[in-house]
Design an enzyme around this catalytic site. Structure first.
Site, mmCIF file in Angstrom:
data_model
loop_
_atom_site.group_PDB
_atom_site.id
_atom_site.type_symbol
_atom_site.label_atom_id
_atom_site.label_comp_id
_atom_site.label_asym_id
_atom_site.label_seq_id
_atom_site.Cartn_x
_atom_site.Cartn_y
_atom_site.Cartn_z
ATOM 1 N N HIS A 53 114.278 117.473 -19.031
ATOM 2 C CA HIS A 53 113.233 118.500 -19.009
ATOM 3 C C HIS A 53 113.857 119.888 -19.074
ATOM 4 O O HIS A 53 113.587 120.744 -18.237
ATOM 5 C CB HIS A 53 112.322 118.368 -17.774
ATOM 6 N N HIS A 54 114.724 120.063 -20.045
ATOM 7 C CA HIS A 54 115.305 121.371 -20.274
ATOM 8 C C HIS A 54 115.895 121.429 -21.683
ATOM 9 O O HIS A 54 115.991 120.415 -22.370
ATOM 10 C CB HIS A 54 116.386 121.690 -19.217
ATOM 11 N N ALA A 55 116.281 122.640 -22.071
ATOM 12 C CA ALA A 55 117.025 122.851 -23.322
ATOM 13 C C ALA A 55 118.224 123.710 -22.964
ATOM 14 O O ALA A 55 118.239 124.390 -21.921
ATOM 15 C CB ALA A 55 116.155 123.558 -24.357
ATOM 16 N N HIS A 100 114.907 118.389 -24.167
ATOM 17 C CA HIS A 100 115.154 116.955 -24.046
ATOM 18 C C HIS A 100 114.747 116.409 -22.683
ATOM 19 O O HIS A 100 114.875 117.081 -21.665
ATOM 20 C CB HIS A 100 116.595 116.575 -24.398
#
Ligand code: TYD
Length: 143
Positions: A53-55, A100
């Site tokens: 839950h980040h990029a 992602h």
């Protein structure tokens, strides 16, 4: 899958030597195109755990599932896809600015990651709305 999702990632195939065991290897400059500054692995997940839950703003990563399997949800804000990793010999190269999420990891799953940068929290975008704003600003700057 929506759009041309292959822009979000590319596959990395690793050699495997099979005799009385399976030996898989990777070399920087050969199988991994970036300079590896860090590796980490995730294991012993609780069932149905959802991670990521980040990029990343700049970091490039190569991900391999050494054991078990994982579903990787990827999105650049327009296109999205889910890649199922289940083999140490077939990983993916994840470019920066791809949101992602790792899904369906189990206690069996071992996810191995090689990264192009040392750990730096400032390289993370952890909020999806912030991610959309960041890539919109980046595109506006390009024009
Ligand atoms: P994070 O990248 O958010 O994990 P995931 O993508 O699996 O959800 O990292 C979780 C925690 O671990 C966070 O506090 C940062 C820390 N961490 C490091 O210190 N070094 C590292 O190389 C990584 C990947 C994480």
């Amino acid at each position: 899958m929506s759009g041309n999702a292959h822009v979000l990632y590319s596959y990395i195939n690793l050699p495997e030597i099979k005799d009385n065991a399976s030996l898989v290897f990777l070399e920087e400059g050969k199988h991994i195109t970036f300079q590896i500054k860090r590796v980490y692995f995730i294991q012993n997940c609780n069932d149905k755990l959802d991670r990521g839950h980040h990029a990343h703003k700049k970091t490039i990563q190569a991900l391999f599932c050494l054991k078990g399997s994982v579903d990787l949800y990827l999105s650049d804000g327009e296109m999205s896809t889910t890649v199922h990793l289940k083999s140490p010999t077939e990983g993916i190269l994840l470019r920066p600015l791809v949101w992602h999420e790792m899904k369906h990891m189990t206690k069996e799953t071992i996810l191995f990651v090689a990264a192009s940068a040392h750990f730096d929290e400032k390289d993370y975008i952890r909020n999806y709305q912030d991610f959309l704003s960041y890539i919109k600003d980046a595109h506006d700057f390009d024009e």
